[in-house]
Design a protein around this motif. Structure first.
Motif, short mmCIF file in Angstrom:
data_model
loop_
_atom_site.label_atom_id
_atom_site.label_comp_id
_atom_site.label_asym_id
_atom_site.label_seq_id
_atom_site.Cartn_x
_atom_site.Cartn_y
_atom_site.Cartn_z
N ASN A 121 -10.46 -8.50 2.54
CA ASN A 121 -9.20 -8.32 3.27
C ASN A 121 -8.11 -9.24 2.72
N VAL A 122 -8.44 -10.49 2.52
CA VAL A 122 -7.46 -11.45 1.98
C VAL A 122 -7.00 -11.00 0.60
N LYS A 123 -7.95 -10.64 -0.23
CA LYS A 123 -7.61 -10.21 -1.59
C LYS A 123 -6.70 -8.98 -1.55
N SER A 156 -8.77 -18.09 7.21
CA SER A 156 -9.65 -19.26 7.26
C SER A 156 -10.01 -19.59 8.70
N LYS A 157 -9.02 -19.56 9.58
CA LYS A 157 -9.28 -19.86 11.00
C LYS A 157 -10.09 -18.74 11.65
N HIS A 188 -4.66 -8.02 0.92
CA HIS A 188 -3.33 -8.41 1.41
C HIS A 188 -2.53 -9.16 0.34
N ILE A 189 -3.19 -10.06 -0.36
CA ILE A 189 -2.49 -10.83 -1.39
C ILE A 189 -2.07 -9.91 -2.54
N ASN A 190 -2.94 -8.98 -2.93
CA ASN A 190 -2.57 -8.02 -3.98
C ASN A 190 -1.37 -7.18 -3.56
N ASP A 191 -1.34 -6.77 -2.29
CA ASP A 191 -0.19 -6.00 -1.80
C ASP A 191 1.10 -6.83 -1.88
N ILE A 192 1.01 -8.09 -1.50
CA ILE A 192 2.18 -8.98 -1.55
C ILE A 192 2.64 -9.17 -2.99
N LEU A 193 1.69 -9.43 -3.89
CA LEU A 193 2.06 -9.66 -5.29
C LEU A 193 2.61 -8.40 -5.94
N ALA A 242 0.29 -17.90 4.92
CA ALA A 242 -0.04 -17.51 6.29
C ALA A 242 -1.35 -16.72 6.33
N TYR A 243 -1.54 -15.79 5.39
CA TYR A 243 -2.79 -15.01 5.37
C TYR A 243 -3.99 -15.91 5.12
N VAL A 244 -3.88 -16.82 4.16
CA VAL A 244 -5.01 -17.69 3.86
C VAL A 244 -5.36 -18.55 5.08
N LYS A 245 -4.35 -19.11 5.72
CA LYS A 245 -4.60 -19.94 6.91
C LYS A 245 -5.20 -19.11 8.05
#
Length: 167
Positions: free
Chosen positions: A27-29, A86-87, A31-36, A80-83
């Motif tokens: 999921n993180v990957k 992580s939580k 979201h980050i790919n979408d942002i990049l 924000a996504y990473v934090k």
């Protein structure tokens, strides 16, 4: 026996943990790919009216000025996504967030905090995208073709890409 049952319960919990962690990582990957991807498109769009006639330095400076806001926004979204993930990983496992996640993200690991490493990665990403754009302009590609090249190559710009052809 009770000991075997406890071992089985621990095994089930470990499997659940591994499964949830792998899903969170995907999921993180994603979201980050979408942002990049969106950021690369915004940078490419912003480059449309800038000529390489002067110098590369001027081109980079003008492009940086035009894209400062979207770059900062993308960096904040990734942070924000990473934090958040992580939580969330702690909560999914049924544990309480005691602040350890925040302390870990703010601590020095390998000599830098998470934020410092992310800022460095973003700088490298931006540099790669700009190199692709400059290479496309040197090759006198149409803007639409530069956009396609950035979209196709921003994850691995140094393998069989237009940067090689422009050099």
């Amino acid at each position: 026996s009770p000991k075997t049952r406890k071992t089985m319960d621990e095994l089930q919990k470990a499997k659940l943990f591994a499964s949830k962690r792998a899903q969170a990582e995907r999921n993180v990957k994603s979201h980050i790919n979408d942002i990049l991807s969106s950021l690369a498109k915004d940078i490419t769009d912003a480059s449309a009216g800038i000529s390489l006639v002067s110098s590369e330095t001027m081109f980079r400076d003008m492009l940086a000025a035009r894209t400062k806001g979207v770059v900062e926004d993308a960096t904040e979204k990734i942070d924000a996504y990473v934090k958040a993930y992580s939580k969330a990983s702690i909560t999914i496992l049924g544990d309480k967030d005691t602040g350890a996640t925040g302390r870990l993200l703010n601590s020095l690991l390998f000599g830098k905090t998470y934020k410092e490493r992310n800022d460095f990665y973003m700088k490298c990403f931006l540099d790669d995208v700009v190199k692709i754009i400059i290479a496309g302009k040197r090759l006198k590609m149409r803007q639409k073709d530069i956009e396609k090249a950035v979209d196709a190559q921003y994850e691995d710009p140094y393998t069989n890409g237009i940067i090689d052809r422009a050099n």
